[in-house]
Enzyme design. Structure first.
Site, mmCIF file in Angstrom:
data_model
loop_
_atom_site.group_PDB
_atom_site.id
_atom_site.type_symbol
_atom_site.label_atom_id
_atom_site.label_comp_id
_atom_site.label_asym_id
_atom_site.label_seq_id
_atom_site.Cartn_x
_atom_site.Cartn_y
_atom_site.Cartn_z
ATOM 1 N N GLN A 1 32.312 43.423 35.657
ATOM 2 C CA GLN A 1 33.342 42.172 34.648
ATOM 3 C C GLN A 1 34.197 42.317 34.638
ATOM 4 O OE1 GLN A 1 32.435 39.131 34.462
ATOM 5 N NE2 GLN A 1 34.271 38.532 32.953
ATOM 6 N N ASP B 1 31.802 40.067 44.658
ATOM 7 C CA ASP B 1 33.105 39.112 43.833
ATOM 8 C C ASP B 1 34.328 39.118 44.990
ATOM 9 O OD1 ASP B 1 33.638 38.716 41.377
ATOM 10 O OD2 ASP B 1 33.069 40.599 41.060
ATOM 11 N N LYS C 1 26.782 33.222 33.998
ATOM 12 C CA LYS C 1 26.292 33.958 35.098
ATOM 13 C C LYS C 1 25.095 34.226 34.587
ATOM 14 C CE LYS C 1 30.509 36.420 36.395
ATOM 15 N NZ LYS C 1 31.784 37.167 36.617
HETATM 16 N N1 GUN Z 1 37.289 39.045 35.395
HETATM 17 C C1 GUN Z 1 37.947 37.420 35.195
HETATM 18 N N2 GUN Z 1 37.133 36.764 36.271
HETATM 19 C C2 GUN Z 1 35.953 37.599 36.922
HETATM 20 C C3 GUN Z 1 35.772 37.754 38.186
HETATM 21 O O1 GUN Z 1 35.652 36.689 38.738
HETATM 22 N N3 GUN Z 1 35.104 38.475 38.172
HETATM 23 C C4 GUN Z 1 35.363 39.763 37.783
HETATM 24 N N4 GUN Z 1 34.168 40.607 38.219
HETATM 25 N N5 GUN Z 1 35.446 39.750 36.266
HETATM 26 C C5 GUN Z 1 36.168 38.852 36.306
#
Ligand code: GUN
Length: 285
Positions: free
Chosen positions: A97, A120, A53
């Protein structure tokens, strides 16, 4: 022989669009989009995602703010950080996350993130907006799948779409997005009876099960578009999807590989959401 849907190529195109628009908006406004990513503990898979990211933020020209908190962080401490980020005008998007360690209630954290910064699209307000088709942000993985389907040129309207999996992050919003595009949508799950008879009807089949090689050739209609959201780590360390690619590929008209299919799209859509958040917060939309 199926055509391969190249997630790397489609995601690169989305990121390039975001980069160009960002460059223009930075010139016009003197401000730059910012994404805060919070990781609690040291889950190795989460670390890889978070690093990717950060890299994507650099590619598109965003500021990225990374917060790595210790495994024993309390819920109050994390909530305090979220509140600080909510009030920081340099931060347009906030992503915590998941999964978080067990002493933290992930729902409490998601609810605390300002809906305008919830890139998200996990906050109940944004989930509700998706339900009624009035949304700013789409959850990144289902939104990425829609881009991949669109890249094939296959029309969704009127088609039989089957989603395997009913998670809040993928299965449910995926079904809703296909429905918004006038697909005839069925959601299957672990209690579905005679699963193969349902999936065999699908013109568009989306697998989000979390089980390696779960979808076999007998479950797929000839000429189907097959999208594999799975990311399963095998004992030998190899990454493997939910679809048995070798078996299914000859039957499908289009299919996503793993890796290189849905995976790269998720981060590209996160960049798109962050740009949307930036525009809304600065009245640039
Ligand atoms: N963990 C795995 N995929 C994601 C996601 O798309 N967003 C977040 N915040 N955590 C994750």
């Amino acid at each position: 022989m199926a055509n391969l849907i190249d997630g790397k190529q489609v995601s690169a195109a989305v990121k390039e669009q975001v980069r160009l628009e960002t460059e223009k908006l930075v010139q016009e406004s003197g401000k730059r989009p910012g994404l805060a990513v919070v990781i609690v503990g040291n889950n190795p898979a989460s670390r890889v995602y978070v690093n990717n990211k950060k890299k994507a933020c650099e590619t598109v020209g965003f500021q990225s703010f990374e917060y790595t908190l210790p495994e024993d962080t309390t819920q109050e401490e994390l909530l305090e950080l979220v509140q600080t980020l909510n009030s920081d005008s340099n931060v347009n998007g906030i992503l915590v996350q998941l999964p978080v360690p067990p002493q933290i209630d992930d729902k409490a954290i998601i609810n605390a993130i300002s809906a305008e910064k919830d890139v998200d699209a996990f906050h109940p307000e944004n989930v509700g907006r998706i339900m009624i088709g009035d949304y700013a942000f789409l959850p990144c993985t289902p939104a990425g799948v829609m881009e991949l389907i669109d890249s094939t040129g296959v029309e969704i309207s009127g088609k039989k779409c089957v989603v395997i999996g009913r998670s809040n992050i993928v299965g449910k919003p995926m079904a809703m997005l296909l429905l918004h595009r006038s697909g005839t949508v069925t959601i299957c799950h672990s209690r579905t009876q005679d699963l193969a008879s349902v999936t065999r009807e699908a013109d568009i089949l989306v697998a989000a099960v979390g089980k390696a090689n779960f979808v076999t050739a007998d479950m797929v209609k000839d000429g189907a578009v097959v999208i594999d959201v799975g990311m399963n780590r095998l004992e030998n360390g190899k990454l493997c999807g939910d679809v048995d690619f070798a078996q299914v590929e000859p039957k499908a008209s289009w299919i996503t590989p793993v890796p290189g299919g849905v995976g790269p799209m998720t981060i590209a859509m996160l960049m798109k959401n962050t740009l949307t958040a930036f525009k809304q917060q600065n009245q640039l939309a």
